[in-house]
Design a protein around this motif. Structure first.
Motif, PDB file in Angstrom:
ATOM      1  N   ASN A 380       0.788  -1.342  -0.029  1.00  0.00           N
ATOM      2  CA  ASN A 380      -0.155  -0.199   0.111  1.00  0.00           C
ATOM      3  C   ASN A 380       0.661   1.464   0.024  1.00  0.00           C
ATOM      4  OD1 ASN A 380      -2.461   1.457  -0.120  1.00  0.00           O
ATOM      5  ND2 ASN A 380      -2.402   1.421   2.370  1.00  0.00           N
ATOM      6  N   ILE A 381       1.821   1.126   0.819  1.00  0.00           N
ATOM      7  CA  ILE A 381       2.803   2.335   0.966  1.00  0.00           C
ATOM      8  C   ILE A 381       3.525   2.813  -0.378  1.00  0.00           C
ATOM      9  CG2 ILE A 381       4.900   3.269   1.839  1.00  0.00           C
ATOM     10  CD1 ILE A 381       3.960   2.021   4.544  1.00  0.00           C
ATOM     11  N   VAL A 382       4.073   1.824  -0.987  1.00  0.00           N
ATOM     12  CA  VAL A 382       4.804   1.835  -2.296  1.00  0.00           C
ATOM     13  C   VAL A 382       3.957   2.160  -3.265  1.00  0.00           C
ATOM     14  CG1 VAL A 382       6.205   0.540  -4.245  1.00  0.00           C
ATOM     15  CG2 VAL A 382       6.522  -0.008  -1.745  1.00  0.00           C
ATOM     16  N   LEU A 383       2.557   1.605  -3.495  1.00  0.00           N
ATOM     17  CA  LEU A 383       1.714   2.178  -4.642  1.00  0.00           C
ATOM     18  C   LEU A 383       1.257   3.625  -4.335  1.00  0.00           C
ATOM     19  CD1 LEU A 383      -0.482  -1.016  -4.847  1.00  0.00           C
ATOM     20  CD2 LEU A 383       1.091  -0.338  -6.560  1.00  0.00           C
ATOM     21  N   ASN A 384       0.974   3.810  -3.011  1.00  0.00           N
ATOM     22  CA  ASN A 384       0.594   5.282  -2.851  1.00  0.00           C
ATOM     23  C   ASN A 384       1.848   6.203  -3.087  1.00  0.00           C
ATOM     24  OD1 ASN A 384      -1.955   5.345  -1.647  1.00  0.00           O
ATOM     25  ND2 ASN A 384      -1.182   4.603   0.388  1.00  0.00           N
ATOM     26  N   LEU A 385       2.895   5.869  -3.143  1.00  0.00           N
ATOM     27  CA  LEU A 385       4.161   6.749  -3.469  1.00  0.00           C
ATOM     28  C   LEU A 385       4.145   7.070  -4.847  1.00  0.00           C
ATOM     29  CD1 LEU A 385       7.037   5.487  -1.180  1.00  0.00           C
ATOM     30  CD2 LEU A 385       6.007   7.766  -0.967  1.00  0.00           C
ATOM     31  N   PHE A 386       3.619   5.914  -5.707  1.00  0.00           N
ATOM     32  CA  PHE A 386       3.464   6.149  -6.942  1.00  0.00           C
ATOM     33  C   PHE A 386       2.459   6.977  -7.553  1.00  0.00           C
ATOM     34  CE2 PHE A 386       6.861   2.988  -6.786  1.00  0.00           C
ATOM     35  CZ  PHE A 386       7.956   3.511  -7.622  1.00  0.00           C
ATOM     36  N   LEU A 387       1.129   6.284  -6.846  1.00  0.00           N
ATOM     37  CA  LEU A 387       0.029   6.779  -7.600  1.00  0.00           C
ATOM     38  C   LEU A 387      -0.731   8.357  -6.781  1.00  0.00           C
ATOM     39  CD1 LEU A 387      -1.887   3.391  -7.390  1.00  0.00           C
ATOM     40  CD2 LEU A 387      -0.866   4.547  -9.584  1.00  0.00           C
ATOM     41  N   ILE A 388      -0.438   8.420  -5.608  1.00  0.00           N
ATOM     42  CA  ILE A 388      -0.952   9.909  -4.909  1.00  0.00           C
ATOM     43  C   ILE A 388      -0.596  11.013  -5.872  1.00  0.00           C
ATOM     44  CG2 ILE A 388      -1.124  11.156  -3.023  1.00  0.00           C
ATOM     45  CD1 ILE A 388      -1.515   8.705  -1.492  1.00  0.00           C
ATOM     46  N   PRO A 389       0.716  11.213  -6.109  1.00  0.00           N
ATOM     47  CA  PRO A 389       1.253  12.512  -6.599  1.00  0.00           C
ATOM     48  C   PRO A 389       0.589  12.765  -8.015  1.00  0.00           C
ATOM     49  CG  PRO A 389       3.012  11.232  -5.867  1.00  0.00           C
ATOM     50  CD  PRO A 389       1.921  10.416  -5.638  1.00  0.00           C
TER      51      PRO A 389
END
Length: 443
Positions: A380-389
């Motif tokens: 979840n953290i890794v995907l958030n780093l890529f998808l949220i910005p």
């Protein structure tokens, strides 16, 4: 023949007790549902996306630390209460002291962490205020005593009274145009009021807190069993709340507000699996002790039921999400519509995850819960780093959906002991196509 009649009578008594317990818990959750929709959306409209986002950022930040306060003890204590009725006061007293210790240690960690994050001073104050609400969790050990008896009537009175009181206070705050800090205070107060209620109902049940005892033996045993659940609870909390924190840090508070609205609506019904599992768990433990085949059959039935409940909610909400957001929250929150359409499907894996946790706990396989939760958290953290910005709230939702699936279902294919569980969960995911056989199985 007599033994068969006794078994059938016993099963009917157990089922009646479970249904009664579920009914009381449903009443409580319906009260919470009404207050959340009526008062919660009023608060969201009053504060606006930015301030509402700031409040929810603070709540999410505190949630990251709350796992250490509870120490992952709740289900383990319920299980031990079922198995060791002669040491009830010792179990309750030991759990009470452990939770106080968890609160104090966690407070120091929380204060230190605040010096490392770059947020407004007001946000840090809100975080500290909300954290002190965890004082109310000390006496939720009384609720564990009622849970092991599958008797939630009196705890429902205590929690519902707290909900109603805090809802009324929030309405007064809105009418008097109160500032954000007062809403944080009421958020913290809810748990404390319910704990006062727990103390009162415990006395009504002719029980005395003075009889509670601390045991170093039980403290060591409980912590030995619970440490995987502490880390697991932390991991679960991280991937349930880290998206709001990362949205605040990588995007802005307004996006947190929009996302929080969708999440609150999507999670409104999460009380349903918790009610069923909390009511069924003591019974599952009993089945585990006497009949493994029947235990597995009951677990599959629970998986199927949890899956069907999720589909019954997710399918219609997917189509009417824009209407729901516009009607309840107004045009300010219109960006929450696509988030709700996606986030509502996380409920399928939340349901199955709650059911699977009870299965793992009954088998004392808490290490697998730990592995699953940590894996889902990292993804979840890794995907958030890529998808949220790039995608903001929608990106956070996609990250959460995939991580929930993996930690509940996907990881089971990689753990040999859980391969059978993977097949059982797969079977339940296809439950709409097995509806007739599922209904027959419950007869």
């Amino acid at each position: 023949m007599d033994m068969i009649l006794i078994k059938k009578t016993s099963n009917k008594v157990i089922l009646k007790k479970i249904i009664t317990n579920i009914s009381w818990l449903l009443i409580e959750k319906l009260i919470k549902l009404v207050t959340t929709i009526a008062v919660g959306l009023w608060i969201a409209r009053y504060l606006g996306p930015s301030q509402f986002g700031q409040l929810n950022y603070s709540i999410a930040y505190v949630a990251l630390f709350s796992a250490f306060v509870s120490l992952g003890l709740d289900n383990i204590v319920v299980k031990e209460l079922v198995r060791n009725k002669k040491v009830t006061d010792t179990l309750l007293g030991t759990t009470f002291i452990l939770k106080i210790c968890g609160f104090i240690v966690t407070l120091f960690i929380l204060v230190i962490s605040l010096s490392f994050i770059e947020v407004a001073i007001l946000t840090k104050i809100l975080i500290l205020i909300i954290y002190f609400g965890n004082i109310g969790t000390f006496f939720n050990v009384i609720d564990l005593w009622y849970q092991h008896q599958v008797a939630s009537k009196l705890p429902v009175y205590a929690r519902s009274a707290s909900l109603i009181i805090c809802a009324l206070i929030n309405i007064v705050l809105i009418l008097n145009k109160a500032n954000l800090m007062y809403f944080a205070i009421i958020t913290a107060t809810e748990l404390i009021i319910s704990s006062i209620g727990f103390i009162l109902i415990y006395k009504i049940s002719q029980k005395k807190i003075n009889n509670w005892k601390f045991s170093s033996f039980w403290a060591k045993k409980l912590l030995k069993d619970s440490w995987p659940l502490i880390i697991s609870s932390l991991a679960i909390t991280i991937y349930m709340r880290i998206d709001q924190i990362m949205l605040g840090n990588l995007y802005n508070n307004e996006e947190v507000g929009v996302y929080s609205v969708a999440v609150k609506l999507a999670e409104l019904w999460y009380f349903i699996p918790m009610i069923f599992i909390n009511s069924w768990f003591p019974v599952l433990v009993a089945y585990k002790e006497r009949n493994q085949e029947e235990f597995i059959r009951k677990v599959q039935q629970i998986y199927d039921l949890m899956s069907l409940i999720a589909y019954a909610i997710a399918i219609p909400v997917t189509f009417i999400a824009p209407y729901i957001i516009k009607t309840l929250y107004g045009p300010e929150y219109s960006a929450a519509s696509p988030v709700l359409c996606l986030y509502i499907w996380i409920g399928l894996f939340v349901n199955l995850g709650v059911a699977r946790s009870s299965f793992l706990n009954a088998n004392n396989w808490n290490q697998y819960q730990l592995i699953s939760s940590v894996s889902g958290c990292i993804i979840n953290i890794v995907l958030n780093l890529f998808l949220i910005p790039k995608y903001g709230a929608v990106g956070a939702t996609v990250a959460s959906l995939f991580s929930y699936w993996f930690q509940t279902h996907g990881i089971c294919f990689f753990i040999p002991k859980l391969n059978k569980t993977a097949l059982m969960l797969t079977k339940s995911i296809y439950s709409p196509f097995r509806l007739i056989s599922i209904i027959k199985g419950f007869r």
